[in-house]
Design a protein around this motif. Sequence first.
Motif, PDB file in Angstrom:
ATOM      1  N   UNK A 143       0.827  -1.201   0.000  1.00 19.64           N
ATOM      2  CA  UNK A 143       0.000   0.000   0.000  1.00 19.64           C
ATOM      3  C   UNK A 143       0.861   1.251   0.000  1.00 19.64           C
ATOM      4  N   UNK A 144       1.906   1.259   0.819  1.00 18.18           N
ATOM      5  CA  UNK A 144       2.768   2.435   0.885  1.00 18.18           C
ATOM      6  C   UNK A 144       3.394   2.741  -0.467  1.00 18.18           C
ATOM      7  N   UNK A 145       3.889   1.716  -1.151  1.00 17.39           N
ATOM      8  CA  UNK A 145       4.510   1.932  -2.463  1.00 17.39           C
ATOM      9  C   UNK A 145       3.484   2.455  -3.457  1.00 17.39           C
ATOM     10  N   UNK A 146       2.307   1.840  -3.491  1.00 22.18           N
ATOM     11  CA  UNK A 146       1.250   2.286  -4.412  1.00 22.18           C
ATOM     12  C   UNK A 146       0.859   3.737  -4.137  1.00 22.18           C
ATOM     13  N   UNK A 147       0.694   4.067  -2.858  1.00 21.47           N
ATOM     14  CA  UNK A 147       0.306   5.426  -2.501  1.00 21.47           C
ATOM     15  C   UNK A 147       1.385   6.441  -2.869  1.00 21.47           C
ATOM     16  N   UNK A 148       2.644   6.075  -2.671  1.00 17.77           N
ATOM     17  CA  UNK A 148       3.736   6.990  -3.011  1.00 17.77           C
ATOM     18  C   UNK A 148       3.739   7.303  -4.507  1.00 17.77           C
ATOM     19  N   UNK A 149       3.577   6.263  -5.319  1.00 14.26           N
ATOM     20  CA  UNK A 149       3.572   6.466  -6.775  1.00 14.26           C
ATOM     21  C   UNK A 149       2.375   7.308  -7.197  1.00 14.26           C
ATOM     22  N   UNK A 150       1.200   6.998  -6.670  1.00 12.19           N
ATOM     23  CA  UNK A 150      -0.001   7.751  -7.017  1.00 12.19           C
ATOM     24  C   UNK A 150       0.111   9.210  -6.584  1.00 12.19           C
ATOM     25  N   UNK A 151       0.596   9.430  -5.374  1.00  9.71           N
ATOM     26  CA  UNK A 151       0.627  10.794  -4.844  1.00  9.71           C
ATOM     27  C   UNK A 151       1.653  11.665  -5.546  1.00  9.71           C
ATOM     28  N   UNK A 152       2.819  11.102  -5.863  1.00 14.39           N
ATOM     29  CA  UNK A 152       3.831  11.931  -6.530  1.00 14.39           C
ATOM     30  C   UNK A 152       3.379  12.286  -7.942  1.00 14.39           C
ATOM     31  N   UNK A 153       2.702  11.360  -8.621  1.00 19.80           N
ATOM     32  CA  UNK A 153       2.149  11.691  -9.934  1.00 19.80           C
ATOM     33  C   UNK A 153       1.110  12.804  -9.820  1.00 19.80           C
ATOM     34  N   UNK A 154       0.271  12.719  -8.799  1.00 20.27           N
ATOM     35  CA  UNK A 154      -0.761  13.747  -8.603  1.00 20.27           C
ATOM     36  C   UNK A 154      -0.134  15.093  -8.248  1.00 20.27           C
ATOM     37  N   UNK A 155       0.883  15.081  -7.396  1.00 21.08           N
ATOM     38  CA  UNK A 155       1.536  16.330  -6.990  1.00 21.08           C
ATOM     39  C   UNK A 155       2.200  17.006  -8.181  1.00 21.08           C
TER      40      UNK A 155
ATOM     41  N   UNK B  20       1.495  16.602 -11.303  1.00 14.21           N
ATOM     42  CA  UNK B  20       0.447  17.034 -12.236  1.00 14.21           C
ATOM     43  C   UNK B  20      -0.130  18.374 -11.799  1.00 14.21           C
ATOM     44  N   UNK B  21      -0.445  18.510 -10.507  1.00 17.54           N
ATOM     45  CA  UNK B  21      -1.027  19.751 -10.012  1.00 17.54           C
ATOM     46  C   UNK B  21      -0.043  20.905 -10.102  1.00 17.54           C
ATOM     47  N   UNK B  22       1.234  20.630  -9.870  1.00 17.13           N
ATOM     48  CA  UNK B  22       2.241  21.690  -9.992  1.00 17.13           C
ATOM     49  C   UNK B  22       2.282  22.229 -11.418  1.00 17.13           C
TER      50      UNK B  22
ATOM     51  N   UNK C  63      -1.275  22.546 -24.196  1.00 15.56           N
ATOM     52  CA  UNK C  63      -0.884  21.145 -24.318  1.00 15.56           C
ATOM     53  C   UNK C  63      -0.519  20.563 -22.953  1.00 15.56           C
ATOM     54  N   UNK C  64       0.176  21.377 -22.165  1.00 15.35           N
ATOM     55  CA  UNK C  64       0.522  20.918 -20.814  1.00 15.35           C
ATOM     56  C   UNK C  64      -0.730  20.613 -20.009  1.00 15.35           C
ATOM     57  N   UNK C  65      -1.719  21.498 -20.079  1.00 16.88           N
ATOM     58  CA  UNK C  65      -2.975  21.260 -19.361  1.00 16.88           C
ATOM     59  C   UNK C  65      -3.674  20.012 -19.865  1.00 16.88           C
ATOM     60  N   UNK C  66      -3.627  19.790 -21.183  1.00 10.81           N
ATOM     61  CA  UNK C  66      -4.272  18.614 -21.751  1.00 10.81           C
ATOM     62  C   UNK C  66      -3.608  17.335 -21.260  1.00 10.81           C
ATOM     63  N   UNK C  67      -2.256  17.306 -21.272  1.00 12.20           N
ATOM     64  CA  UNK C  67      -1.541  16.131 -20.786  1.00 12.20           C
ATOM     65  C   UNK C  67      -1.858  15.872 -19.313  1.00 12.20           C
ATOM     66  N   UNK C  68      -1.941  16.943 -18.544  1.00  9.90           N
ATOM     67  CA  UNK C  68      -2.212  16.784 -17.115  1.00  9.90           C
ATOM     68  C   UNK C  68      -3.606  16.216 -16.870  1.00  9.90           C
ATOM     69  N   UNK C  69      -4.558  16.555 -17.740  1.00 14.56           N
ATOM     70  CA  UNK C  69      -5.930  16.086 -17.554  1.00 14.56           C
ATOM     71  C   UNK C  69      -6.093  14.620 -17.942  1.00 14.56           C
ATOM     72  N   UNK C  70      -5.420  14.182 -18.998  1.00 19.48           N
ATOM     73  CA  UNK C  70      -5.679  12.850 -19.541  1.00 19.48           C
ATOM     74  C   UNK C  70      -4.692  11.796 -19.054  1.00 19.48           C
ATOM     75  N   UNK C  71      -3.563  12.196 -18.508  1.00 19.45           N
ATOM     76  CA  UNK C  71      -2.536  11.220 -18.147  1.00 19.45           C
ATOM     77  C   UNK C  71      -2.516  10.994 -16.641  1.00 19.45           C
TER      78      UNK C  71
END
Length: 327
Positions: A217-229, A231-233, A270-278
Amino acid sequence: MTDTKNNMPEKDKVQYVAISPDMFQAQNNDDEIDLRELWNVIWRGKWIIIVITAIFAVASVFYALSLPNIYKSEALLAPADSDQQGGLSGLSGQLGGLASLAGVNLGGGKTDKTALAIEILKSREFFAKFAEKHNILPDLMAVKEWDMATNTVVYDEDVYSVDKDEWLRKVKPPKSPKPSNQEAKLEFEKLIQIVKFADTGMITISAEHYSPTVAKKWVDWLVQDINAVMKMRDKKEAEGSIDYLQSQIAKTNIVEQKSLLYQLIEEQAKTLMFAEVREEYVFKTIDPAIVSEMKFKPKRALVVVLVTFLGGILSIVFVFIRQLYNS
Protein backbone atom coordinates in the motif's frame (compact mmCIF):
# COMPACT_ATOMS: atom_id res chain seq x y z
CA MET A 1 97.52 3.79 -6.46
CA THR A 2 95.95 5.35 -3.40
CA ASP A 3 93.72 3.18 -1.21
CA THR A 4 90.50 5.24 -1.15
CA LYS A 5 88.74 2.93 1.33
CA ASN A 6 91.34 3.64 4.03
CA ASN A 7 91.23 7.40 3.35
CA MET A 8 87.40 7.67 3.82
CA PRO A 9 86.16 9.30 7.02
CA GLU A 10 84.98 6.94 9.72
CA LYS A 11 81.33 8.08 9.45
CA ASP A 12 81.26 7.29 5.70
CA LYS A 13 82.64 3.80 6.04
CA VAL A 14 80.16 0.96 5.62
CA GLN A 15 80.43 -1.94 8.01
CA TYR A 16 79.56 -5.33 6.65
CA VAL A 17 78.10 -7.91 9.01
CA ALA A 18 78.14 -11.51 8.04
CA ILE A 19 74.82 -13.27 8.62
CA SER A 20 75.22 -16.93 9.15
CA PRO A 21 72.56 -19.60 8.46
CA ASP A 22 72.48 -20.27 12.19
CA MET A 23 70.96 -16.84 12.80
CA PHE A 24 68.09 -17.59 10.40
CA GLN A 25 67.59 -20.92 12.09
CA ALA A 26 67.44 -19.25 15.51
CA GLN A 27 64.84 -16.79 14.27
CA ASN A 28 62.71 -19.60 12.87
CA ASN A 29 63.01 -21.47 16.15
CA ASP A 30 61.78 -18.40 18.06
CA ASP A 31 58.76 -18.13 15.74
CA GLU A 32 57.98 -21.80 16.22
CA ILE A 33 58.24 -21.42 19.99
CA ASP A 34 55.88 -18.41 19.95
CA LEU A 35 53.29 -20.21 17.80
CA ARG A 36 53.59 -23.31 19.92
CA GLU A 37 53.08 -21.26 23.07
CA LEU A 38 50.01 -19.57 21.63
CA TRP A 39 48.56 -22.92 20.69
CA ASN A 40 49.27 -24.26 24.16
CA VAL A 41 47.40 -21.33 25.72
CA ILE A 42 44.41 -21.98 23.48
CA TRP A 43 44.52 -25.72 24.17
CA ARG A 44 44.65 -25.23 27.92
CA GLY A 45 41.61 -22.96 27.72
CA LYS A 46 39.72 -25.10 25.24
CA TRP A 47 36.86 -25.83 27.60
CA ILE A 48 36.37 -22.15 28.34
CA ILE A 49 36.33 -21.47 24.60
CA ILE A 50 33.87 -24.29 23.95
CA VAL A 51 31.51 -23.23 26.75
CA ILE A 52 31.50 -19.52 25.82
CA THR A 53 31.04 -20.31 22.12
CA ALA A 54 28.22 -22.71 22.91
CA ILE A 55 26.48 -20.08 25.05
CA PHE A 56 26.70 -17.57 22.21
CA ALA A 57 25.44 -20.18 19.74
CA VAL A 58 22.39 -21.05 21.84
CA ALA A 59 21.68 -17.38 22.57
CA SER A 60 21.96 -16.54 18.87
CA VAL A 61 19.34 -19.15 18.01
CA PHE A 62 16.86 -17.72 20.51
CA TYR A 63 17.67 -14.18 19.36
CA ALA A 64 17.24 -15.05 15.67
CA LEU A 65 13.91 -16.75 16.35
CA SER A 66 12.68 -13.72 18.31
CA LEU A 67 13.24 -11.36 15.37
CA PRO A 68 10.01 -10.56 13.51
CA ASN A 69 9.74 -11.13 9.78
CA ILE A 70 10.09 -8.03 7.62
CA TYR A 71 8.50 -8.01 4.16
CA LYS A 72 9.51 -5.82 1.24
CA SER A 73 7.42 -4.54 -1.64
CA GLU A 74 8.97 -2.81 -4.64
CA ALA A 75 7.79 -1.08 -7.81
CA LEU A 76 9.86 -0.48 -10.93
CA LEU A 77 9.12 2.82 -12.62
CA ALA A 78 10.19 4.66 -15.76
CA PRO A 79 10.07 8.39 -16.43
CA ALA A 80 6.92 9.25 -18.34
CA ASP A 81 7.76 10.51 -21.86
CA SER A 82 6.47 14.00 -22.40
CA ASP A 83 7.21 16.83 -24.74
CA GLN A 84 5.77 19.18 -22.19
CA GLN A 85 8.15 20.57 -19.64
CA GLY A 86 5.42 22.56 -17.92
CA GLY A 87 5.40 26.28 -17.21
CA LEU A 88 7.59 29.01 -18.55
CA SER A 89 10.76 27.13 -17.63
CA GLY A 90 9.82 24.38 -20.09
CA LEU A 91 9.00 26.79 -22.87
CA SER A 92 12.30 28.57 -22.53
CA GLY A 93 14.07 25.55 -23.96
CA GLN A 94 11.73 25.30 -26.96
CA LEU A 95 10.86 28.89 -27.82
CA GLY A 96 13.28 30.92 -25.76
CA GLY A 97 14.96 32.60 -28.75
CA LEU A 98 11.71 33.78 -30.29
CA ALA A 99 10.32 34.82 -26.95
CA SER A 100 13.33 37.01 -26.25
CA LEU A 101 12.59 38.91 -29.47
CA ALA A 102 9.10 39.59 -28.17
CA GLY A 103 10.44 40.83 -24.86
CA VAL A 104 9.01 37.93 -22.85
CA ASN A 105 11.23 36.50 -20.12
CA LEU A 106 10.76 32.72 -19.91
CA GLY A 107 13.34 31.90 -17.29
CA GLY A 108 15.77 28.97 -17.40
CA GLY A 109 16.03 25.84 -19.54
CA LYS A 110 14.45 22.42 -19.24
CA THR A 111 14.10 20.85 -15.84
CA ASP A 112 14.65 17.22 -14.97
CA LYS A 113 11.18 16.21 -13.82
CA THR A 114 12.36 12.83 -12.58
CA ALA A 115 14.99 14.34 -10.30
CA LEU A 116 12.51 16.97 -9.12
CA ALA A 117 9.89 14.32 -8.35
CA ILE A 118 12.38 12.26 -6.33
CA GLU A 119 13.39 15.29 -4.27
CA ILE A 120 9.73 16.12 -3.63
CA LEU A 121 9.18 12.52 -2.48
CA LYS A 122 11.93 13.04 0.08
CA SER A 123 10.67 16.41 1.27
CA ARG A 124 9.13 17.14 4.66
CA GLU A 125 6.08 18.80 3.12
CA PHE A 126 5.25 15.80 0.95
CA PHE A 127 5.59 13.41 3.90
CA ALA A 128 3.38 15.54 6.14
CA LYS A 129 0.58 15.54 3.57
CA PHE A 130 1.13 11.85 2.76
CA ALA A 131 0.99 10.81 6.42
CA GLU A 132 -2.17 12.81 7.08
CA LYS A 133 -3.96 11.71 3.91
CA HIS A 134 -3.36 7.98 4.42
CA ASN A 135 -3.16 7.96 8.25
CA ILE A 136 0.05 5.94 8.28
CA LEU A 137 1.28 6.90 11.76
CA PRO A 138 -0.21 3.85 13.59
CA ASP A 139 1.29 1.44 11.03
CA LEU A 140 4.56 3.33 11.16
CA MET A 141 5.06 3.97 14.87
CA ALA A 142 2.86 1.54 16.84
CA VAL A 143 3.02 -1.87 15.15
CA LYS A 144 3.92 -4.83 17.34
CA GLU A 145 3.54 -7.70 14.87
CA TRP A 146 1.59 -9.01 11.92
CA ASP A 147 -0.96 -11.81 12.19
CA MET A 148 -0.47 -13.89 9.05
CA ALA A 149 -3.60 -15.98 9.59
CA THR A 150 -5.94 -12.98 9.58
CA ASN A 151 -3.70 -10.60 7.62
CA THR A 152 -4.08 -7.95 10.31
CA VAL A 153 -1.61 -5.68 12.02
CA VAL A 154 -1.30 -6.01 15.79
CA TYR A 155 -0.58 -2.73 17.57
CA ASP A 156 1.24 -2.21 20.84
CA GLU A 157 -1.52 -1.33 23.29
CA ASP A 158 0.94 0.65 25.44
CA VAL A 159 1.66 2.89 22.46
CA TYR A 160 -1.62 3.21 20.57
CA SER A 161 -5.25 2.35 21.28
CA VAL A 162 -7.05 1.30 18.11
CA ASP A 163 -10.52 1.42 19.69
CA LYS A 164 -10.10 4.97 20.98
CA ASP A 165 -7.78 6.11 18.20
CA GLU A 166 -5.57 7.51 20.94
CA TRP A 167 -1.80 7.61 21.42
CA LEU A 168 -0.74 6.30 24.84
CA ARG A 169 3.02 6.13 24.61
CA LYS A 170 5.05 7.68 27.39
CA VAL A 171 7.79 9.98 26.15
CA LYS A 172 9.79 12.87 27.50
CA PRO A 173 9.41 16.43 26.19
CA PRO A 174 9.77 17.80 23.59
CA LYS A 175 8.18 14.62 22.21
CA SER A 176 4.45 14.11 22.63
CA PRO A 177 2.34 10.91 22.85
CA LYS A 178 1.35 11.36 19.21
CA PRO A 179 4.51 11.29 17.05
CA SER A 180 5.32 14.53 15.26
CA ASN A 181 5.87 14.64 11.52
CA GLN A 182 9.56 15.20 12.14
CA GLU A 183 9.89 12.09 14.32
CA ALA A 184 7.71 9.99 12.02
CA LYS A 185 9.64 11.02 8.91
CA LEU A 186 12.89 9.75 10.43
CA GLU A 187 11.29 6.33 10.95
CA PHE A 188 9.68 6.41 7.50
CA GLU A 189 13.04 7.06 5.83
CA LYS A 190 14.40 3.86 7.39
CA LEU A 191 11.69 1.81 5.69
CA ILE A 192 11.46 3.53 2.28
CA GLN A 193 14.13 3.39 -0.39
CA ILE A 194 14.16 5.31 -3.67
CA VAL A 195 16.85 4.36 -6.19
CA LYS A 196 17.49 5.81 -9.63
CA PHE A 197 19.67 3.78 -11.98
CA ALA A 198 21.97 6.09 -13.92
CA ASP A 199 22.49 3.68 -16.83
CA THR A 200 18.81 3.04 -17.63
CA GLY A 201 17.04 5.97 -15.96
CA MET A 202 14.69 3.51 -14.23
CA ILE A 203 13.55 4.15 -10.66
CA THR A 204 12.63 1.72 -7.91
CA ILE A 205 10.53 2.63 -4.88
CA SER A 206 10.46 0.02 -2.12
CA ALA A 207 8.95 -0.22 1.35
CA GLU A 208 9.63 -2.57 4.27
CA HIS A 209 7.10 -3.49 6.96
CA TYR A 210 5.92 -6.24 9.27
CA SER A 211 2.89 -6.60 6.99
CA PRO A 212 3.46 -7.24 3.28
CA THR A 213 0.05 -5.68 2.59
CA VAL A 214 1.02 -2.42 4.28
CA ALA A 215 4.34 -2.36 2.42
CA LYS A 216 2.51 -2.69 -0.92
CA LYS A 217 0.00 0.00 0.00
CA TRP A 218 2.77 2.44 0.89
CA VAL A 219 4.51 1.93 -2.46
CA ASP A 220 1.25 2.29 -4.41
CA TRP A 221 0.31 5.43 -2.50
CA LEU A 222 3.74 6.99 -3.01
CA VAL A 223 3.57 6.47 -6.78
CA GLN A 224 0.00 7.75 -7.02
CA ASP A 225 0.63 10.79 -4.84
CA ILE A 226 3.83 11.93 -6.53
CA ASN A 227 2.15 11.69 -9.93
CA ALA A 228 -0.76 13.75 -8.60
CA VAL A 229 1.54 16.33 -6.99
CA MET A 230 3.62 16.80 -10.13
CA LYS A 231 0.45 17.03 -12.24
CA MET A 232 -1.03 19.75 -10.01
CA ARG A 233 2.24 21.69 -9.99
CA ASP A 234 2.39 21.75 -13.79
CA LYS A 235 -1.32 22.59 -14.13
CA LYS A 236 -1.00 25.49 -11.73
CA GLU A 237 2.13 26.76 -13.47
CA ALA A 238 0.58 26.40 -16.93
CA GLU A 239 -2.60 28.21 -15.90
CA GLY A 240 -0.55 31.03 -14.41
CA SER A 241 1.54 31.21 -17.57
CA ILE A 242 -1.55 31.41 -19.77
CA ASP A 243 -2.95 34.27 -17.68
CA TYR A 244 0.35 36.12 -17.96
CA LEU A 245 0.67 35.55 -21.72
CA GLN A 246 -2.90 36.71 -22.33
CA SER A 247 -2.18 39.88 -20.43
CA GLN A 248 0.86 40.45 -22.64
CA ILE A 249 -1.22 39.97 -25.80
CA ALA A 250 -3.56 42.73 -24.64
CA LYS A 251 -0.63 45.10 -24.21
CA THR A 252 0.93 44.78 -27.69
CA ASN A 253 -0.16 45.61 -31.19
CA ILE A 254 2.86 44.03 -32.90
CA VAL A 255 1.72 41.09 -35.02
CA GLU A 256 4.96 39.09 -34.57
CA GLN A 257 4.77 39.39 -30.80
CA LYS A 258 1.14 38.35 -30.73
CA SER A 259 1.88 35.36 -32.96
CA LEU A 260 4.66 34.22 -30.63
CA LEU A 261 2.54 34.72 -27.55
CA TYR A 262 -0.25 32.63 -29.05
CA GLN A 263 2.31 29.86 -29.71
CA LEU A 264 3.34 30.02 -26.08
CA ILE A 265 -0.29 29.79 -24.98
CA GLU A 266 -0.74 26.79 -27.25
CA GLU A 267 2.19 25.04 -25.57
CA GLN A 268 0.70 25.72 -22.17
CA ALA A 269 -2.65 24.37 -23.35
CA LYS A 270 -0.88 21.14 -24.32
CA THR A 271 0.52 20.92 -20.81
CA LEU A 272 -2.97 21.26 -19.36
CA MET A 273 -4.27 18.61 -21.75
CA PHE A 274 -1.54 16.13 -20.79
CA ALA A 275 -2.21 16.78 -17.12
CA GLU A 276 -5.93 16.09 -17.55
CA VAL A 277 -5.68 12.85 -19.54
CA ARG A 278 -2.54 11.22 -18.15
CA GLU A 279 -2.77 9.44 -14.80
CA GLU A 280 0.87 8.34 -14.71
CA TYR A 281 2.09 11.85 -15.21
CA VAL A 282 5.75 11.70 -14.18
CA PHE A 283 6.33 7.98 -13.49
CA LYS A 284 5.06 5.05 -15.53
CA THR A 285 4.76 1.76 -13.68
CA ILE A 286 6.77 -0.98 -15.39
CA ASP A 287 6.51 -3.60 -12.64
CA PRO A 288 3.95 -2.80 -9.91
CA ALA A 289 4.37 -3.56 -6.23
CA ILE A 290 3.01 -6.88 -4.99
CA VAL A 291 2.14 -8.45 -1.64
CA SER A 292 5.28 -10.45 -0.98
CA GLU A 293 4.88 -14.07 0.14
CA MET A 294 8.52 -14.36 1.20
CA LYS A 295 10.17 -12.44 4.00
CA PHE A 296 12.93 -10.00 3.13
CA LYS A 297 14.70 -10.24 6.48
CA PRO A 298 16.00 -11.25 8.96
CA LYS A 299 18.43 -13.85 7.61
CA ARG A 300 18.37 -15.99 10.72
CA ALA A 301 21.02 -18.51 9.65
CA LEU A 302 23.47 -15.69 9.01
CA VAL A 303 22.67 -14.15 12.40
CA VAL A 304 23.41 -17.46 14.14
CA VAL A 305 26.71 -17.94 12.27
CA LEU A 306 27.93 -14.40 12.95
CA VAL A 307 26.98 -14.37 16.63
CA THR A 308 28.55 -17.80 17.16
CA PHE A 309 31.74 -16.68 15.39
CA LEU A 310 31.81 -13.58 17.57
CA GLY A 311 31.48 -15.76 20.66
CA GLY A 312 34.44 -17.88 19.55
CA ILE A 313 36.62 -14.81 18.99
CA LEU A 314 35.69 -13.29 22.34
CA SER A 315 36.34 -16.56 24.15
CA ILE A 316 39.84 -16.80 22.66
CA VAL A 317 40.56 -13.20 23.65
CA PHE A 318 39.33 -13.96 27.16
CA VAL A 319 41.66 -16.96 27.39
CA PHE A 320 44.68 -14.87 26.34
CA ILE A 321 43.82 -12.08 28.79
CA ARG A 322 43.41 -14.67 31.56
CA GLN A 323 46.80 -16.14 30.70
CA LEU A 324 48.50 -12.73 30.79
CA TYR A 325 46.85 -11.93 34.11
CA ASN A 326 47.97 -15.22 35.70
CA SER A 327 51.52 -15.13 34.33
